[in-house]
Design an enzyme around this catalytic site. Structure first.
Site, PDB file in Angstrom:
ATOM      1  N   GLY A   1       0.817  -1.224   0.000  1.00  0.00           N
ATOM      2  CA  GLY A   1       0.000   0.000   0.000  1.00  0.00           C
ATOM      3  C   GLY A   1       0.840   1.258   0.000  1.00  0.00           C
ATOM      4  O   GLY A   1       2.063   1.215   0.054  1.00  0.00           O
TER       5      GLY A   1
ATOM      6  N   ARG B   1       3.568  13.070  -8.634  1.00  0.00           N
ATOM      7  CA  ARG B   1       3.612  12.133  -9.759  1.00  0.00           C
ATOM      8  C   ARG B   1       2.289  12.145 -10.509  1.00  0.00           C
ATOM      9  O   ARG B   1       1.218  12.149  -9.893  1.00  0.00           O
ATOM     10  CB  ARG B   1       3.909  10.744  -9.208  1.00  0.00           C
ATOM     11  CG  ARG B   1       3.913   9.666 -10.249  1.00  0.00           C
ATOM     12  CD  ARG B   1       4.762   8.500  -9.798  1.00  0.00           C
ATOM     13  NE  ARG B   1       4.071   7.640  -8.848  1.00  0.00           N
ATOM     14  CZ  ARG B   1       4.673   6.612  -8.243  1.00  0.00           C
ATOM     15  NH1 ARG B   1       5.936   6.339  -8.461  1.00  0.00           N
ATOM     16  NH2 ARG B   1       4.005   5.857  -7.409  1.00  0.00           N
TER      17      ARG B   1
ATOM     18  N   ASP C   1       4.010  -5.061  -7.462  1.00  0.00           N
ATOM     19  CA  ASP C   1       3.425  -3.776  -7.053  1.00  0.00           C
ATOM     20  C   ASP C   1       3.994  -2.626  -7.880  1.00  0.00           C
ATOM     21  O   ASP C   1       3.478  -1.512  -7.827  1.00  0.00           O
ATOM     22  CB  ASP C   1       3.650  -3.506  -5.554  1.00  0.00           C
ATOM     23  CG  ASP C   1       5.100  -3.673  -5.147  1.00  0.00           C
ATOM     24  OD1 ASP C   1       5.675  -4.734  -5.442  1.00  0.00           O
ATOM     25  OD2 ASP C   1       5.663  -2.743  -4.551  1.00  0.00           O
TER      26      ASP C   1
ATOM     27  N   ASP D   1       7.837   3.810 -10.771  1.00  0.00           N
ATOM     28  CA  ASP D   1       8.794   3.600  -9.674  1.00  0.00           C
ATOM     29  C   ASP D   1      10.240   3.498 -10.142  1.00  0.00           C
ATOM     30  O   ASP D   1      10.763   2.407 -10.352  1.00  0.00           O
ATOM     31  CB  ASP D   1       8.406   2.379  -8.833  1.00  0.00           C
ATOM     32  CG  ASP D   1       7.547   2.817  -7.661  1.00  0.00           C
ATOM     33  OD1 ASP D   1       7.162   3.997  -7.628  1.00  0.00           O
ATOM     34  OD2 ASP D   1       7.271   1.998  -6.780  1.00  0.00           O
TER      35      ASP D   1
HETATM   36  P1  AMP Z   1       8.743   0.896  -3.452  1.00  0.00           P
HETATM   37  O1  AMP Z   1      10.056   0.300  -3.158  1.00  0.00           O
HETATM   38  O2  AMP Z   1       8.805   2.382  -3.560  1.00  0.00           O
HETATM   39  O3  AMP Z   1       8.052   0.265  -4.601  1.00  0.00           O
HETATM   40  O4  AMP Z   1       7.853   0.637  -2.168  1.00  0.00           O
HETATM   41  C1  AMP Z   1       7.456  -0.639  -1.711  1.00  0.00           C
HETATM   42  C2  AMP Z   1       6.572  -0.480  -0.498  1.00  0.00           C
HETATM   43  O5  AMP Z   1       7.316   0.079   0.588  1.00  0.00           O
HETATM   44  C3  AMP Z   1       5.380   0.431  -0.684  1.00  0.00           C
HETATM   45  O6  AMP Z   1       4.324  -0.074   0.061  1.00  0.00           O
HETATM   46  C4  AMP Z   1       5.869   1.745  -0.116  1.00  0.00           C
HETATM   47  O7  AMP Z   1       4.812   2.572   0.296  1.00  0.00           O
HETATM   48  C5  AMP Z   1       6.703   1.269   1.054  1.00  0.00           C
HETATM   49  N1  AMP Z   1       7.737   2.245   1.424  1.00  0.00           N
HETATM   50  C6  AMP Z   1       8.890   2.491   0.758  1.00  0.00           C
HETATM   51  N2  AMP Z   1       9.584   3.471   1.383  1.00  0.00           N
HETATM   52  C7  AMP Z   1       8.860   3.869   2.451  1.00  0.00           C
HETATM   53  C8  AMP Z   1       9.028   4.833   3.491  1.00  0.00           C
HETATM   54  N3  AMP Z   1      10.102   5.614   3.535  1.00  0.00           N
HETATM   55  N4  AMP Z   1       8.072   4.927   4.425  1.00  0.00           N
HETATM   56  C9  AMP Z   1       6.984   4.144   4.391  1.00  0.00           C
HETATM   57  N5  AMP Z   1       6.751   3.217   3.445  1.00  0.00           N
HETATM   58  C10 AMP Z   1       7.680   3.067   2.479  1.00  0.00           C
HETATM   59 MG    MG Z   2       6.481   0.815  -5.634  1.00  0.00          MG
END
Ligand code: AMP
Ligand code: MG
Length: 496
Positions: free
Chosen positions: A92, A178, A254, A264
């Site tokens: 999420g 974004r 995701d 992403d």
């Molecule tokens: P991503 O690597 O950006 O695709 O993120 C994967 C998951 O990790 C998603 O659910 C993001 O919302 C969560 N996430 C990544 N970085 C953070 C952060 N700094 N704080 C909270 N959630 C994060």
């Molecule tokens: Mg992501």
């Protein structure tokens, strides 16, 4: 300042929030101390219908989440995902918020989302924040992908927060705005499939079709048709990535959109010397998301998508549903190969490349691999070779005999094209960028912004990669590869 600003031409129509209750949590951005506008994308703003001009300070306030605009209805979306092959039932929006959907005068609908806007119920212990480096990386790469006609999410704004985020040490914080044709992901479906909420899955499927492929609304087997649609889009998308040497780096489910847009830009990077198994991501120790693995990982992700749809395809006969979905995905590699031939054929100047051209493309790539030639320079060298042959191309290679014989074969093939030479030049020039966001220049731009509060390298790089097919006076340095040592040691990190 008032709390809610006028819409400034943005027409909000929040279909996801209005139609899909239970798929998100209404939420608010966490206010930041000193928002400052780092960059504003006027072109994207115009495309959304933005009117009037607000002071940078007000834009910074809105696009850091401190203030909202009439019509916004911020929510954190639920999704799950397979990360490096393992299933996480709840990911999420942990550091993102969907502000709303904007419909422009062409009736095109876009999500407007913040990234780095503070913790949400999906944060799982994360701080919900983003550092300036990853924010600017996403800005740069998205604009380049758009410039080379690769479907992508784009940045509307980058704002620094005036606060520190802590990673290995303190870093300046930032928020990215974004723009995406939607944030529906394979992982959105997985969230509800894992909970066996078939009613919600059905609703999500209907919503997705209405939003992304309304021509399927009357279909007798909408789920299978949707699967086919997404499969074709992904085949084309990944072929385009391959054509510019793009390595996404974290093709988790995701991070795979239903719209067919790239999303992403975390640990992504571009290949320098041609080596098909190139991996830059520090956490991808097995090379799961290596350059040459991307098509098969695309299919793997689509198979996870197909699994989500099985209960909807045929509730009473699971075996029949599985076999029908399998049949739909069977041609994925053929679709990919067709798209690959088309994309790479254009890079050779061919308007209508066919299967018969595949061997010639592969021979060329083999030459690049054998001599470890810089991927981008080699392709661009073909443009110059076609326009006015010189020793420039040969200087990239050590095996000149093989190159000469391949060039002869290529020119013979081009002579069989029933188009004039200028059309071939145009095709070559518009398929082979002179500039790409080279890893060492991207790093330099991000480091200058992070350590010295200096955005000039970012601005320069953004300018050339936004018009990457043409020369930019005084910017030749940005077209040169990193030295081999830099590339051999280069590691990217998941962008938090
Ligand atoms: P991503 O690597 O950006 O695709 O993120 C994967 C998951 O990790 C998603 O659910 C993001 O919302 C969560 N996430 C990544 N970085 C953070 C952060 N700094 N704080 C909270 N959630 C994060
Ligand atoms: Mg992501």
């Amino acid at each position: 300042m008032t709390d809610e600003l006028k819409a400034h031409g943005l027409q909000f129509d929040n279909s996801f929030a209005d139609q899909l209750e239970g798929f998100y949590v209404p939420w608010k951005a966490e206010k930041v101390d000193h928002p400052t506008l780092l960059h504003w994308n006027d072109t994207v703003a115009q495309e959304l219908g933005w009117e009037g001009d607000l002071q940078p300070a007000v834009l910074a306030s809105v696009f850091s989440g401190n203030q909202s605009i009439e019509g916004m209805k911020p929510i954190a979306q639920a999704y799950a995902g397979h990360q490096f092959g393992g299933f996480s039932p709840q990911l999420g929006d942990g550091r993102a918020l969907l502000l709303g959907e904007v419909v422009n005068s062409n009736r095109e609908r876009h999500d407007l989302a913040l990234k780095g806007s503070g913790p949400t119920p999906f944060s799982r212990g994360g701080d919900g924040r983003a550092a300036i480096g990853p924010v600017l990386r996403e800005y740069l790469i998205g604009e380049f992908m758009h410039a080379v006609r690769i479907p992508t999410t784009r940045a509307l704004a980058a704002v620094s927060t005036g606060e520190s985020v802590y990673r290995n040490g303190p870093l300046p914080g930032a928020v990215l705005t974004r723009v995406a044709s939607s944030h529906l992901r394979v992982g959105t479906f997985e969230f509800f499939a894992a909970r066996r909420q078939n009613d919600l899955l059905k609703k999500l499927t209907e919503y997705t079709i209405q939003r992304h492929c309304p021509n399927l609304e009357q279909s007798n087997h909408p789920e299978l048709d949707l699967l086919e649609h997404v499969s074709r889009q992904q085949a084309q998308l990944i072929a385009k990535w391959m054509s510019v040497g793009f390595i996404h780096g974290v093709m988790n489910t995701d991070n795979m959109t239903i719209s067919g847009e790239t999303i992403d830009y975390g640990p992504c990077a571009f290949m320098e010397n041609y080596r098909p198994n190139t991996v830059f991501s520090s956490i991808d120790t097995q090379g799961r998301y290596a350059y040459d693995q991307q098509p098969s990982i695309g299919l793997w992700n689509l198979s996870r998508f197909a699994e989500c749809l099985i209960p909807l395809v045929n509730q009473s006969d699971q075996a029949a549903a599985i076999s029908a979905a399998t049949e739909v995905l069977e041609p994925f590699m053929d679709h990919y190969k067709d798209a690959w031939i088309r994309e790479f054929g254009r890079k050779l100047g061919l308007s209508n490349a066919a299967v018969a051209d595949q061997a010639m493309i592969q021979d060329w790539l083999h030459l690049l691999q054998t001599d470890q030639v810089d991927y981008t320079l080699a392709w661009r060298g073909l443009v110059d070779e076609w326009k006015s042959p010189s020793d420039a191309l040969a200087s990239l290679f050590s095996n000149h005999d093989k190159l000469t014989s391949w060039l002869q074969q290529w020119k013979t093939r081009l002579s069989q094209e029933s188009v004039d030479p200028q059309t071939i030049t145009d095709t070559l020039e518009s398929a082979n960028p002179l500039f790409i966001p080279r890893n060492h220049h991207v790093e330099h731009a991000l480091e200058s912004a992070t350590n010295d509060n200096n955005l000039e390298p970012f601005e320069n790089l953004l300018r050339v990669i936004s018009a990457p097919f043409q020369d930019h006076e005084g910017m030749a340095e940005l077209a040169t590869p990193a030295d081999a040592e830099f590339t051999a040691c280069y590691k990217t990190f998941c962008g938090t």
